[in-house]
Design a protein around this motif. Structure first.
Motif, PDB file in Angstrom:
ATOM      1  N   THR A 297     -12.954  11.005  -8.177  1.00  0.00           N
ATOM      2  CA  THR A 297     -13.901  11.623  -7.415  1.00  0.00           C
ATOM      3  C   THR A 297     -13.386  12.604  -6.313  1.00  0.00           C
ATOM      4  OG1 THR A 297     -15.344   9.405  -7.530  1.00  0.00           O
ATOM      5  CG2 THR A 297     -15.663  10.848  -5.758  1.00  0.00           C
ATOM      6  N   ALA A 298     -12.251  12.402  -5.860  1.00  0.00           N
ATOM      7  CA  ALA A 298     -11.817  13.290  -4.971  1.00  0.00           C
ATOM      8  C   ALA A 298     -11.005  14.508  -5.531  1.00  0.00           C
ATOM      9  CB  ALA A 298     -10.750  12.351  -3.777  1.00  0.00           C
ATOM     10  N   GLY A 299     -10.696  14.317  -6.543  1.00  0.00           N
ATOM     11  CA  GLY A 299     -10.175  15.220  -7.312  1.00  0.00           C
ATOM     12  C   GLY A 299      -8.543  15.229  -7.044  1.00  0.00           C
ATOM     13  N   LEU A 300      -7.867  14.135  -6.863  1.00  0.00           N
ATOM     14  CA  LEU A 300      -6.697  13.955  -6.425  1.00  0.00           C
ATOM     15  C   LEU A 300      -5.967  13.273  -7.580  1.00  0.00           C
ATOM     16  CD1 LEU A 300      -7.077  12.705  -2.838  1.00  0.00           C
ATOM     17  CD2 LEU A 300      -6.355  14.983  -3.723  1.00  0.00           C
ATOM     18  N   THR A 301      -4.539  13.391  -7.728  1.00  0.00           N
ATOM     19  CA  THR A 301      -3.758  12.891  -8.893  1.00  0.00           C
ATOM     20  C   THR A 301      -2.970  11.785  -8.427  1.00  0.00           C
ATOM     21  OG1 THR A 301      -3.821  15.291  -9.421  1.00  0.00           O
ATOM     22  CG2 THR A 301      -2.178  13.812 -10.581  1.00  0.00           C
ATOM     23  N   PRO A 302      -2.982  10.442  -8.910  1.00  0.00           N
ATOM     24  CA  PRO A 302      -1.941   9.624  -8.814  1.00  0.00           C
ATOM     25  C   PRO A 302      -0.739   9.740  -9.475  1.00  0.00           C
ATOM     26  CG  PRO A 302      -3.769   8.968 -10.130  1.00  0.00           C
ATOM     27  CD  PRO A 302      -4.115  10.213 -10.047  1.00  0.00           C
ATOM     28  N   LEU A 303       0.268   9.461  -8.442  1.00  0.00           N
ATOM     29  CA  LEU A 303       1.535   9.463  -8.973  1.00  0.00           C
ATOM     30  C   LEU A 303       2.274   8.145  -8.885  1.00  0.00           C
ATOM     31  CD1 LEU A 303       3.372  12.369  -6.973  1.00  0.00           C
ATOM     32  CD2 LEU A 303       2.921  12.165  -9.534  1.00  0.00           C
ATOM     33  N   PRO A 304       3.011   7.634  -9.994  1.00  0.00           N
ATOM     34  CA  PRO A 304       4.056   6.101  -9.607  1.00  0.00           C
ATOM     35  C   PRO A 304       4.648   6.100  -8.329  1.00  0.00           C
ATOM     36  CG  PRO A 304       4.322   7.302 -11.615  1.00  0.00           C
ATOM     37  CD  PRO A 304       3.619   8.265 -10.900  1.00  0.00           C
ATOM     38  N   ALA A 305       4.473   4.946  -7.764  1.00  0.00           N
ATOM     39  CA  ALA A 305       5.469   4.544  -6.556  1.00  0.00           C
ATOM     40  C   ALA A 305       6.587   3.895  -7.119  1.00  0.00           C
ATOM     41  CB  ALA A 305       4.513   3.867  -5.441  1.00  0.00           C
ATOM     42  N   ALA A 306       7.781   3.803  -6.065  1.00  0.00           N
ATOM     43  CA  ALA A 306       8.978   3.231  -6.639  1.00  0.00           C
ATOM     44  C   ALA A 306       9.114   1.892  -6.108  1.00  0.00           C
ATOM     45  CB  ALA A 306      10.271   4.066  -6.130  1.00  0.00           C
TER      46      ALA A 306
ATOM     47  N   CYS B  33       0.853  -1.327   0.009  1.00  0.00           N
ATOM     48  CA  CYS B  33      -0.045   0.180   0.110  1.00  0.00           C
ATOM     49  C   CYS B  33       0.923   1.279   0.100  1.00  0.00           C
ATOM     50  CB  CYS B  33      -0.844   0.033   1.299  1.00  0.00           C
ATOM     51  SG  CYS B  33      -0.113   0.333   2.645  1.00  0.00           S
ATOM     52  N   VAL B  34       0.301   2.549  -0.019  1.00  0.00           N
ATOM     53  CA  VAL B  34       0.754   3.634  -0.118  1.00  0.00           C
ATOM     54  C   VAL B  34       0.099   4.484   1.244  1.00  0.00           C
ATOM     55  CG1 VAL B  34       1.567   5.819  -0.934  1.00  0.00           C
ATOM     56  CG2 VAL B  34       1.849   3.742  -2.301  1.00  0.00           C
ATOM     57  N   LEU B  35       0.825   4.870   2.059  1.00  0.00           N
ATOM     58  CA  LEU B  35       0.029   5.714   3.004  1.00  0.00           C
ATOM     59  C   LEU B  35       0.214   7.239   2.768  1.00  0.00           C
ATOM     60  CD1 LEU B  35       1.278   3.833   6.205  1.00  0.00           C
ATOM     61  CD2 LEU B  35      -0.904   3.524   4.973  1.00  0.00           C
ATOM     62  N   ASN B  36      -0.670   7.981   2.471  1.00  0.00           N
ATOM     63  CA  ASN B  36      -0.632   9.433   2.064  1.00  0.00           C
ATOM     64  C   ASN B  36      -1.271  10.184   2.990  1.00  0.00           C
ATOM     65  OD1 ASN B  36       0.198   8.999  -1.200  1.00  0.00           O
ATOM     66  ND2 ASN B  36      -1.697   7.613  -0.600  1.00  0.00           N
ATOM     67  N   LEU B  37      -0.326  11.120   3.430  1.00  0.00           N
ATOM     68  CA  LEU B  37      -0.738  12.067   4.637  1.00  0.00           C
ATOM     69  C   LEU B  37      -1.313  13.262   4.055  1.00  0.00           C
ATOM     70  CD1 LEU B  37       1.992  11.331   7.342  1.00  0.00           C
ATOM     71  CD2 LEU B  37      -0.024   9.950   6.774  1.00  0.00           C
ATOM     72  N   PRO B  38      -2.735  13.755   4.005  1.00  0.00           N
ATOM     73  CA  PRO B  38      -3.077  14.697   3.495  1.00  0.00           C
ATOM     74  C   PRO B  38      -2.783  16.137   4.618  1.00  0.00           C
ATOM     75  CG  PRO B  38      -4.861  13.738   4.280  1.00  0.00           C
ATOM     76  CD  PRO B  38      -3.662  12.747   4.507  1.00  0.00           C
TER      77      PRO B  38
ATOM     78  N   VAL C 157       6.463  -0.133  -4.703  1.00  0.00           N
ATOM     79  CA  VAL C 157       5.134  -0.893  -4.481  1.00  0.00           C
ATOM     80  C   VAL C 157       4.147  -0.437  -5.894  1.00  0.00           C
ATOM     81  CG1 VAL C 157       5.006  -0.914  -2.041  1.00  0.00           C
ATOM     82  CG2 VAL C 157       4.022   0.981  -3.213  1.00  0.00           C
ATOM     83  N   ALA C 158       3.291  -1.312  -5.996  1.00  0.00           N
ATOM     84  CA  ALA C 158       2.384  -1.135  -7.272  1.00  0.00           C
ATOM     85  C   ALA C 158       1.327   0.068  -7.060  1.00  0.00           C
ATOM     86  CB  ALA C 158       1.927  -2.210  -7.737  1.00  0.00           C
ATOM     87  N   PRO C 159       0.787   0.309  -5.811  1.00  0.00           N
ATOM     88  CA  PRO C 159      -0.288   1.234  -5.811  1.00  0.00           C
ATOM     89  C   PRO C 159       0.215   2.820  -5.906  1.00  0.00           C
ATOM     90  CG  PRO C 159      -0.472  -0.203  -4.009  1.00  0.00           C
ATOM     91  CD  PRO C 159       0.851  -0.531  -4.567  1.00  0.00           C
ATOM     92  N   PRO C 160      -0.552   3.575  -6.441  1.00  0.00           N
ATOM     93  CA  PRO C 160      -0.018   4.973  -6.555  1.00  0.00           C
ATOM     94  C   PRO C 160      -0.023   5.643  -5.222  1.00  0.00           C
ATOM     95  CG  PRO C 160      -2.329   4.842  -7.376  1.00  0.00           C
ATOM     96  CD  PRO C 160      -1.878   3.173  -6.693  1.00  0.00           C
ATOM     97  N   ARG C 161       0.909   6.620  -5.539  1.00  0.00           N
ATOM     98  CA  ARG C 161       0.960   7.988  -4.402  1.00  0.00           C
ATOM     99  C   ARG C 161      -0.149   8.894  -4.910  1.00  0.00           C
ATOM    100  NH1 ARG C 161       6.363  10.582  -4.378  1.00  0.00           N
ATOM    101  NH2 ARG C 161       6.417   9.986  -6.545  1.00  0.00           N
ATOM    102  N   VAL C 162      -0.344   9.828  -3.969  1.00  0.00           N
ATOM    103  CA  VAL C 162      -1.401  10.883  -4.125  1.00  0.00           C
ATOM    104  C   VAL C 162      -0.700  12.266  -4.360  1.00  0.00           C
ATOM    105  CG1 VAL C 162      -3.217  12.289  -3.571  1.00  0.00           C
ATOM    106  CG2 VAL C 162      -3.375   9.863  -3.101  1.00  0.00           C
ATOM    107  N   GLN C 163      -0.205  12.944  -5.525  1.00  0.00           N
ATOM    108  CA  GLN C 163       0.405  13.930  -5.580  1.00  0.00           C
ATOM    109  C   GLN C 163       0.115  15.190  -4.539  1.00  0.00           C
ATOM    110  OE1 GLN C 163       1.062  15.653  -9.664  1.00  0.00           O
ATOM    111  NE2 GLN C 163       0.633  17.507  -8.937  1.00  0.00           N
ATOM    112  N   GLU C 164      -0.939  15.541  -4.336  1.00  0.00           N
ATOM    113  CA  GLU C 164      -1.393  16.505  -3.554  1.00  0.00           C
ATOM    114  C   GLU C 164      -0.971  16.543  -1.940  1.00  0.00           C
ATOM    115  OE1 GLU C 164      -3.675  16.506  -7.308  1.00  0.00           O
ATOM    116  OE2 GLU C 164      -3.397  14.900  -5.581  1.00  0.00           O
ATOM    117  N   CYS C 165      -0.863  15.239  -1.544  1.00  0.00           N
ATOM    118  CA  CYS C 165      -0.498  14.907  -0.221  1.00  0.00           C
ATOM    119  C   CYS C 165       1.010  15.494  -0.043  1.00  0.00           C
ATOM    120  CB  CYS C 165      -0.924  13.478   0.321  1.00  0.00           C
ATOM    121  SG  CYS C 165      -2.700  13.025   0.328  1.00  0.00           S
ATOM    122  N   PRO C 166       1.183  15.985   1.081  1.00  0.00           N
ATOM    123  CA  PRO C 166       2.648  16.462   1.398  1.00  0.00           C
ATOM    124  C   PRO C 166       3.462  15.155   1.868  1.00  0.00           C
ATOM    125  CG  PRO C 166       1.251  17.419   3.050  1.00  0.00           C
ATOM    126  CD  PRO C 166       0.118  16.615   1.963  1.00  0.00           C
TER     127      PRO C 166
END
Length: 170
Positions: free
Chosen positions: A106-115, A63-68, A117-126
């Motif tokens: 739906t959330a208006g968020l942008t996926p970014l590739p991860a290095a 998984c990717v943990l994205n902290l908004p 793991v396979a799930p994407p990161r969320v660009q807007e999260c810091p």
């Protein structure tokens, strides 16, 4: 812009984590949750055993943990009553949840590739943390009404990204 970082300890003061996972068909699932704590480079999550996010993490081990930040509050709210499970489980349906296959959009968020793991990161999260599942444990297994309903998932953090604007530059 995000930079790779290796902080001495993972201590983030955020009440919400957006978890990116992959569904069986390879599409991304994105879900908010708030039961997380950090131990060194480990994270412990408390999740409903039947959630799509939990099932995806157990199945793929990633998984990717994205902290908004506060800037993503509206996006998190747009995800609040969505589920990646189709059909919607009865308990969630009664609470007003709806099936949403395209949660990032739906959330208006942008996926970014991860290095790592396979799930994407969320660009807007810091902050983004790529993670591997290290262990899964039932919670409340000694209580008949809780048995099989909640799990704790221990994650091993593999890579951390932080937005350059919050990085401590020495």
């Amino acid at each position: 812009m995000h930079i790779s970082s290796e902080p001495a300890i993972l201590y983030f003061g955020t009440p919400v984590v957006l978890i990116s996972t992959l569904n069986e068909n390879g599409s991304a699932n994105l879900a908010p949750m708030s039961s997380a704590f950090w131990l060194g480079w480990r994270c412990i999550l408390g999740l409903a055993a039947s959630s799509k996010t939990t099932q995806n993490m157990i199945r793929t081990g990633q998984c990717v943990l994205n902290l908004p930040s506060v800037q993503q509050a509206a996006a998190v709210n747009r995800l609040a009553r969505t589920t990646g499970s189709n059909p919607v489980p009865e308990g969630k349906r009664q609470k007003g949840y709806r099936y949403e296959p395209a949660k990032s959009e739906t959330a208006g968020l942008t996926p970014l590739p991860a290095a790592t793991v396979a799930p994407p990161r969320v660009q807007e999260c810091p902050v983004h943390m790529e993670a591997a599942v290290a262990a899964v444990h039932g919670v409340g297994e000694d209580e008949p009404l809780q048995k099989g309903k909640i799990v704790s998932i221990e994650l091993r953090i593999q890579r951390v990204y932080i937005d350059d604007s919050i990085a401590l530059h020495y």
